[in-house]
Design a protein around this motif. Structure first.
Motif, PDB file in Angstrom:
ATOM      1  N   ALA A  72       0.825  -1.218   0.000  1.00 39.42           N
ATOM      2  CA  ALA A  72       0.000   0.000   0.000  1.00 39.42           C
ATOM      3  C   ALA A  72       0.856   1.264   0.000  1.00 39.42           C
ATOM      4  O   ALA A  72       0.371   2.340  -0.285  1.00 39.42           O
ATOM      5  N   SER A 102      -3.488   1.098  -4.946  1.00 36.39           N
ATOM      6  CA  SER A 102      -4.528   2.025  -5.405  1.00 36.39           C
ATOM      7  C   SER A 102      -4.743   1.873  -6.912  1.00 36.39           C
ATOM      8  O   SER A 102      -5.858   1.969  -7.397  1.00 36.39           O
ATOM      9  N   PHE A 111      -7.270  -1.811  -4.899  1.00 34.29           N
ATOM     10  CA  PHE A 111      -7.345  -2.520  -3.625  1.00 34.29           C
ATOM     11  C   PHE A 111      -7.271  -1.522  -2.476  1.00 34.29           C
ATOM     12  O   PHE A 111      -6.353  -0.698  -2.412  1.00 34.29           O
ATOM     13  N   ASP A 112      -8.188  -1.639  -1.532  1.00 33.64           N
ATOM     14  CA  ASP A 112      -8.119  -0.867  -0.305  1.00 33.64           C
ATOM     15  C   ASP A 112      -6.838  -1.275   0.447  1.00 33.64           C
ATOM     16  O   ASP A 112      -6.406  -2.428   0.367  1.00 33.64           O
ATOM     17  N   PRO A 113      -6.222  -0.318   1.215  1.00 26.89           N
ATOM     18  CA  PRO A 113      -5.000  -0.686   1.943  1.00 26.89           C
ATOM     19  C   PRO A 113      -5.184  -1.896   2.864  1.00 26.89           C
ATOM     20  O   PRO A 113      -4.238  -2.623   3.141  1.00 26.89           O
ATOM     21  N   GLU A 114      -6.417  -2.093   3.338  1.00 21.07           N
ATOM     22  CA  GLU A 114      -6.656  -3.225   4.243  1.00 21.07           C
ATOM     23  C   GLU A 114      -7.128  -4.460   3.488  1.00 21.07           C
ATOM     24  O   GLU A 114      -7.319  -5.522   4.088  1.00 21.07           O
ATOM     25  N   ASP A 115      -7.327  -4.339   2.191  1.00 20.18           N
ATOM     26  CA  ASP A 115      -7.669  -5.505   1.376  1.00 20.18           C
ATOM     27  C   ASP A 115      -6.516  -6.499   1.472  1.00 20.18           C
ATOM     28  O   ASP A 115      -5.358  -6.134   1.274  1.00 20.18           O
ATOM     29  N   PRO A 116      -6.815  -7.770   1.768  1.00 21.08           N
ATOM     30  CA  PRO A 116      -5.699  -8.717   1.942  1.00 21.08           C
ATOM     31  C   PRO A 116      -4.841  -8.885   0.683  1.00 21.08           C
ATOM     32  O   PRO A 116      -3.665  -9.245   0.788  1.00 21.08           O
TER      33      PRO A 116
END
Lengths: 220, 220
Positions: free
Chosen positions: A122, A128, A132-137
């Motif tokens: 991230a 990005s 993917f969200d920063p917390e997306d695995p």
């Protein structure tokens, strides 16, 4: 104040010289400047290689210590440090750091050298751009836990650490010389990797060091 | 496995829909999608506003806990979480999180809720575009230390936290519903800011909450 001002001027000159229009960081190697675009990550199920990859491409990490500072004694404490596990074409898996004894976390580590380091995809625009969200695995991150060790002066390892860091953090060589800088490394005892759905996986430390960040034995 | 696969398909659809070509993240507000470019940071000497700014623009942070996990009990432990202190046009200064009890750090915090959170300008392209190394003090970062608190269900605060997070992390609303998600926030007790040469500065917690991330009383 004058010293700070002169340092600022020197740093300013340094980054102007090394800045590409698109903001890509300069990686210096063997005295020549190179602009590097990292290859794609290894297959997700090759967790040792993925952990090595995320470590190697990371420009900085979050380092946690046990705080010794007034008002927050005994609290966990997390701070940002530039990191390198080797120059761009030589990954070792061991995170090296450039420290000054004046620094908050370095003061903590003098009292207790147990640490944890997180590096994440991230921190570049990789996640990005993929949406993917920063917390997306799938935005992979690796958590290394172990002890911080000081690297002895005038050793081969110190020379390696210096090259690992200075070749990827070009402004480091211009940092104020009166700050008693030294090099440190984490002796890794435990690794978690989050790179897909289903929770964190423990990466075997031996397999981690045997892996290659850019050449996986597995196919995606 | 089937549930994981379906989740993946849903997330994939979700991010494709919301992705701009240049990788800019979508910030949803009041049901409408907006693309936001943050204003420039406040003047460096207004440390309370700078800390509020770095907190507000951050998409993720590094959260440190005291580890309870096998082999690393009692070690500091640092992990990555998506964070938000409010929707894009309403900063509160309080970092909110979306947690599942299955998560490693959440298990730690159940035993000991003392935590530390670091957010840094290095996580966007702000620092690399300016040519600042991640460890360069002008690449501002803020370190918050305090205790993590669970937000009660069906309260106004829960609604605020949900909007704060879901409006800036669009994929969160599609995360697996069977993971017992809840919202948490840090009750901040101590703040360090690094935003210039000369070492970290302590930011008064009251001044931090009274400050505005985008309107400084000081001139640069």
């Amino acid at each position: 104040m004058i010293r700070q001002f002169l340092t600022q001027i020197r740093m300013l000159k340094n980054w102007r010289k090394n800045l590409k229009q698109d903001g890509t960081r300069v990686l210096v190697y063997d005295g020549k400047q190179k602009y590097v675009t990292w290859p794609d990550p290894p297959p997700k199920d090759d967790i040792a290689s993925v952990a090595r990859y995320v470590m190697h491409i990371s420009e900085f990490g979050s380092l946690a210590t046990n705080s010794t500072h007034k008002g927050i004694e005994g609290y966990p404490f997390v701070n940002i440090f530039s990191v390198s596990d080797g120059p761009f074409n030589k990954s070792t898996g061991t995170p090296y750091f450039y420290f000054t004894p004046l620094e908050l976390s370095v003061i903590d580590m003098k009292a207790n050298n147990k640490v944890s380091l997180t590096v994440t995809e991230a921190q570049s625009d990789f996640c990005s751009k993929k949406g993917f969200d920063p917390e997306d695995p799938r935005c992979s991150h690796a958590i290394f836990t172990g002890v911080m060790e000081k690297i002895e002066k005038d050793t081969e390892e110190e020379e390696f650490a210096r090259n690992a860091l200075f070749s990827r953090h070009v402004e480091m060589s211009s940092w104020p010389s009166n700050h008693d800088w030294f090099f440190g490394k984490i002796k890794i005892q435990h690794i978690y990797l989050l790179d897909f759905f289903g929770g964190a996986q423990v990466v075997d430390v031996e397999e981690y060091f045997a892996a290659n960040p850019f050449e996986s034995k597995k196919k995606d």
